[in-house]
Each structure stands twice: as structure tokens, then as C-alpha cells.
Design an enzyme around this catalytic site. Structure first.
Site, mmCIF file in Angstrom:
data_model
loop_
_atom_site.group_PDB
_atom_site.id
_atom_site.type_symbol
_atom_site.label_atom_id
_atom_site.label_comp_id
_atom_site.label_asym_id
_atom_site.label_seq_id
_atom_site.Cartn_x
_atom_site.Cartn_y
_atom_site.Cartn_z
ATOM 1 N N PHE A 27 14.301 10.342 -59.904
ATOM 2 C CA PHE A 27 14.489 11.635 -60.611
ATOM 3 C C PHE A 27 15.824 12.104 -60.171
ATOM 4 O O PHE A 27 16.242 11.966 -58.965
ATOM 5 C CB PHE A 27 13.265 12.731 -59.997
ATOM 6 C CG PHE A 27 13.345 13.836 -61.009
ATOM 7 C CD1 PHE A 27 12.599 14.017 -62.073
ATOM 8 C CD2 PHE A 27 13.979 15.211 -60.331
ATOM 9 C CE1 PHE A 27 12.628 15.133 -62.640
ATOM 10 C CE2 PHE A 27 14.078 16.154 -61.175
ATOM 11 C CZ PHE A 27 13.190 16.296 -62.360
ATOM 12 N N PHE A 59 9.033 13.728 -53.785
ATOM 13 C CA PHE A 59 7.810 13.897 -53.315
ATOM 14 C C PHE A 59 7.232 12.795 -52.673
ATOM 15 O O PHE A 59 6.175 12.501 -51.710
ATOM 16 C CB PHE A 59 6.867 14.662 -54.251
ATOM 17 C CG PHE A 59 5.749 15.440 -53.746
ATOM 18 C CD1 PHE A 59 5.752 16.532 -52.682
ATOM 19 C CD2 PHE A 59 4.336 14.650 -53.684
ATOM 20 C CE1 PHE A 59 4.664 16.988 -52.223
ATOM 21 C CE2 PHE A 59 3.202 15.217 -53.170
ATOM 22 C CZ PHE A 59 3.275 16.209 -52.300
ATOM 23 N N THR A 88 12.261 28.521 -60.671
ATOM 24 C CA THR A 88 10.991 28.830 -59.712
ATOM 25 C C THR A 88 11.458 28.212 -58.369
ATOM 26 O O THR A 88 12.290 27.508 -58.074
ATOM 27 C CB THR A 88 9.931 28.009 -60.291
ATOM 28 O OG1 THR A 88 9.959 26.819 -60.160
ATOM 29 C CG2 THR A 88 9.935 28.416 -61.910
ATOM 30 N N HIS A 90 9.656 25.941 -56.845
ATOM 31 C CA HIS A 90 9.084 24.724 -56.910
ATOM 32 C C HIS A 90 10.172 23.611 -56.026
ATOM 33 O O HIS A 90 9.474 22.897 -55.233
ATOM 34 C CB HIS A 90 9.083 24.157 -58.235
ATOM 35 C CG HIS A 90 8.521 22.719 -58.245
ATOM 36 N ND1 HIS A 90 7.105 22.222 -58.186
ATOM 37 C CD2 HIS A 90 9.472 21.588 -58.481
ATOM 38 C CE1 HIS A 90 7.249 20.998 -58.312
ATOM 39 N NE2 HIS A 90 8.406 20.641 -58.406
#
Length: 155
Positions: A27, A59, A88, A90
Site C-alpha cells: 500500500f 497492518f 478520518t 483511521h
């Protein structure tokens, strides 16, 4: 203000005979690819061998880092990723868990685990930290891994 790292004795940066695992999040590949390249190049320039293991995102770094550290095949594990702040919270949840997880891996396995995960506010900041030269955080992570692997043999 940029902080200048203290001088590291050259013996602590010796890489001959050392093996490192580099776990890289796919990512934000434009950024993590540059971190990976600088990391692997730095390790090779010090005589180390590397195994690169890609994972989907940041993650997933702690789980794979733990498996690699537990294998006892590596003198250190370097985790590379990039978590850019969004609209956000996140990013904060992900960054906190990745940080906690990687630290836990190091303590559980007694294998150095290097946190090479960028947590910039913007893409521009990420690009600056993954640029060419000595400011590339992938290269810095490689040097930290070399130092920790060698330091571990002394203490």
C-alpha cells in the site's frame, strides 16, 4: 530543525555475514518501493544479504515480522510502510497497532525489529522522506538494523 545523528563506530555497521528480512507494505507502493530500494541498497553496500517479503499493507507488517524473527534465520527484521493521514482517524488506529505490534515482536523474539514505517501528514512529506540521498528513511532503517545486530553481539 533536523537532528544530526551521533557518530556510529564503523564496527557497528559491519554487515558481512549478516542476513536481514525486509518486510514491505505494498500500500502506497510509490513511497514504500523507494524505501525498499534504499534499504536493500544500503544493506548490500555493507555486505549484508536480504530477503524482501511484500505484504498488502502496514497492518500486516507485525505478523510477518514475527514469523521471520521466530525463524531465527535473520539478524534483524526491517518493517517498511507508509501510513498517510486522511480525512478520518483511521491512520492513527493503524499506526498505533503497527507500532505496538512491531515493538512486541522485538521483545518477544529478542531479534531487532526496525520501525521504518512513515506516518506523514501529507503525500509531499512522505515523498521527502523517501527521496534520494541520506534523508531516505529506508536507508536509515538499514543502518539502524546493522547497528542493532552488531550491538546485540556485544551485550
Amino acid at each position: 530543525m533536523k537532528r544530526k545523528p551521533s557518530s556510529v563506530p564503523s564496527a557497528l555497521l559491519e554487515g558481512r555475514g549478516r542476513r536481514f528480512a525486509v518486510v514491505v507494505a505494498r500500500f502506497n507502493k510509490d513511497i514504500t518501493g523507494k524505501l525498499e530500494e534504499a534499504c536493500v541498497r544500503t544493506l548490500a553496500s555493507h555486505g549484508s544479504k536480504t530477503r524482501v517479503v511484500p505484504v498488502p499493507g502496514a497492518f500486516e507488517l507485525p505478523l510477518v515480522a514475527r514469523r521471520l524473527a521466530r525463524s531465527r534465520k535473520f539478524d534483524g527484521v526491517i518493517a517498511l510502510g507508509c501510513i498517510i493521514r486522511g480525512q478520518t482517524p483511521h491512520d492513527r488506529y493503524i499506526a498505533q497497532e503497527v507500532s505496538r505490534g512491531l515493538g512486541q515482536v522485538a521483545l518477544e523474539t529478542d531479534v531487532p525489529v526496525i520501525f521504518g514505517v512513515l506516518t506523514p501528514l501529507t503525500l509531499r512529506q512522505a515523498q521527502a522522506r523517501a527521496g534520494n540521498g541520506s534523508s531516505n528513511k529506508g536507508a536509515e532503517a538499514a543502518l539502524a538494523a546493522l547497528e542493532m545486530a552488531n550491538l546485540g553481539k556485544l551485550v
